[in-house]
Design a protein around this motif. Structure first.
Motif, PDB file in Angstrom:
ATOM      1  N   UNK A 231      39.524  35.102  31.764  1.00  0.00           N
ATOM      2  CA  UNK A 231      40.847  35.634  32.088  1.00  0.00           C
ATOM      3  C   UNK A 231      41.311  36.601  31.016  1.00  0.00           C
ATOM      4  N   UNK A 232      41.117  36.234  29.743  1.00  0.00           N
ATOM      5  CA  UNK A 232      41.624  37.054  28.645  1.00  0.00           C
ATOM      6  C   UNK A 232      40.912  38.392  28.515  1.00  0.00           C
ATOM      7  N   UNK A 233      39.667  38.481  28.948  1.00  0.00           N
ATOM      8  CA  UNK A 233      38.995  39.772  28.833  1.00  0.00           C
ATOM      9  C   UNK A 233      39.109  40.607  30.106  1.00  0.00           C
ATOM     10  N   UNK A 234      39.565  39.994  31.204  1.00  0.00           N
ATOM     11  CA  UNK A 234      39.666  40.739  32.461  1.00  0.00           C
ATOM     12  C   UNK A 234      41.095  40.900  32.973  1.00  0.00           C
ATOM     13  N   UNK A 235      42.077  40.227  32.349  1.00  0.00           N
ATOM     14  CA  UNK A 235      43.446  40.337  32.862  1.00  0.00           C
ATOM     15  C   UNK A 235      44.032  41.732  32.682  1.00  0.00           C
TER      16      UNK A 235
ATOM     17  N   UNK B  87      33.871  31.259  35.504  1.00  0.00           N
ATOM     18  CA  UNK B  87      34.112  32.687  35.718  1.00  0.00           C
ATOM     19  C   UNK B  87      34.692  32.944  37.107  1.00  0.00           C
ATOM     20  N   UNK B  88      34.146  32.224  38.109  1.00  0.00           N
ATOM     21  CA  UNK B  88      34.670  32.372  39.465  1.00  0.00           C
ATOM     22  C   UNK B  88      36.104  31.852  39.555  1.00  0.00           C
ATOM     23  N   UNK B  89      36.362  30.731  38.888  1.00  0.00           N
ATOM     24  CA  UNK B  89      37.718  30.178  38.880  1.00  0.00           C
ATOM     25  C   UNK B  89      38.693  31.131  38.195  1.00  0.00           C
TER      26      UNK B  89
END
Length: 289
Positions: free
Chosen positions: A35-39, A154-156
């Protein structure tokens, strides 16, 4: 000497215990990391306009993360094996959480570039560290299954993280702070908290845990030690073997192509969906998830 039937029973009961105590927590860590690298993909729905970022500038910003991430992946993993997985994983999480939350204070494209480089440096070694940690707990026969559950995180992250990020954008204007800044701040802090939890929750080895019975600890320690004894002693020889293997290079190519496609989609999908649908940010984040 333990009988085969006794070993089989210990195997089943020990793996069940590990799957209950370790895997859900490690999945949570990976989900937060992803989440932190893709948000930034959801933050971009507001951030790009506020900071005056073009598509090219945004692309450079998201891509720079992987520069330091790749360069420091091996050094970070080497340090982990020397200081211990639990301590180093906690360090990684705390520093990346601080940097991820610090993204809320970015004021320009150059600052964005710098923070993404720092985020990549902070997170480098996390996934290899988890793989190494699992290798100290799971026999070879069970390691692939443990890794498959870990990667579900990763999916979650997409299913849970994208709508959550979209919801945080609705905090836009609270206390005079933009919604995308709230997003970075609120999604960065859990990594810091979990990093502290790692220090208290994750045991260093089977022998130090309190939730395995004595016979389970003994069986697991004997099994892992026997497997390691049959592994190449020379790390130099192991490196040579890996780099000369066609299978290693082929699997690396598969992984590169997979990552090349999925990362590009992950980081640009909300912007694409927004341009095509014209929907508001939360709807876009749900559609992207």
């Amino acid at each position: 000497m333990p009988t085969p039937s006794l070993d089989s029973g210990l195997h089943a009961s020990t793996m069940k215990r590990l799957n209950l105590k370790l895997i859900p927590f490690l999945m949570l860590l990976y989900m937060v990391a992803y989440i932190d690298k893709s948000n930034i993909s959801v933050a971009a729905l507001q951030m790009n306009a506020e900071l005056g970022l073009t598509a090219r500038m945004y692309g450079i910003g998201v891509g720079l993360f992987f520069l330091t991430y790749i360069l420091l992946e091996v050094p970070s993993s080497v340090i982990l094996t020397r200081v211990g997985a639990r301590r180093w994983i906690a360090r990684i999480m705390i520093t990346w959480g601080i940097v991820a939350a610090g993204m809320a204070f970015v004021q320009s494209a150059n600052q964005l570039y710098g923070m993404r480089l720092l985020l990549g440096a902070a997170e480098a070694g996390f996934t290899p560290g988890i793989i190494y940690y699992l290798s100290q707990w799971y026999p070879k026969t069970d390691r692939a299954k443990a890794m498959s559950f870990f990667y579900i995180g990763a999916a979650l992250a997409s299913v849970i993280g994208l709508p959550l990020s979209g919801a945080f954008l609705h905090l836009d204007g609270y206390f005079g702070v933009s919604g995308w800044r709230w997003l970075f701040l609120l999604e960065g802090l859990p990594a810091v908290i979990l990093g502290i939890v790692v220090l208290r929750y994750l045991p260093d080895s089977p022998q130090t845990t309190h939730w395995l019975h004595a016979d389970q600890k003994d069986w697991l320690s004997r099994t892992i030690a026997a497997e390691q004894a049959n592994s190449p002693i020379s790390h130099h020889a192991a490196w040579q073997t890996a780099f000369r293997s066609r299978q290693v290079w082929l699997l690396s190519l598969f992984w590169l192509l997979q990552a090349f496609g999925t990362i590009g989609i992950t980081l640009f999908l909300p912007l694409i969906v927004k341009s095509v649908s014209g929907q508001e940010s939360f709807t876009v984040s749900v559609m992207s998830a």
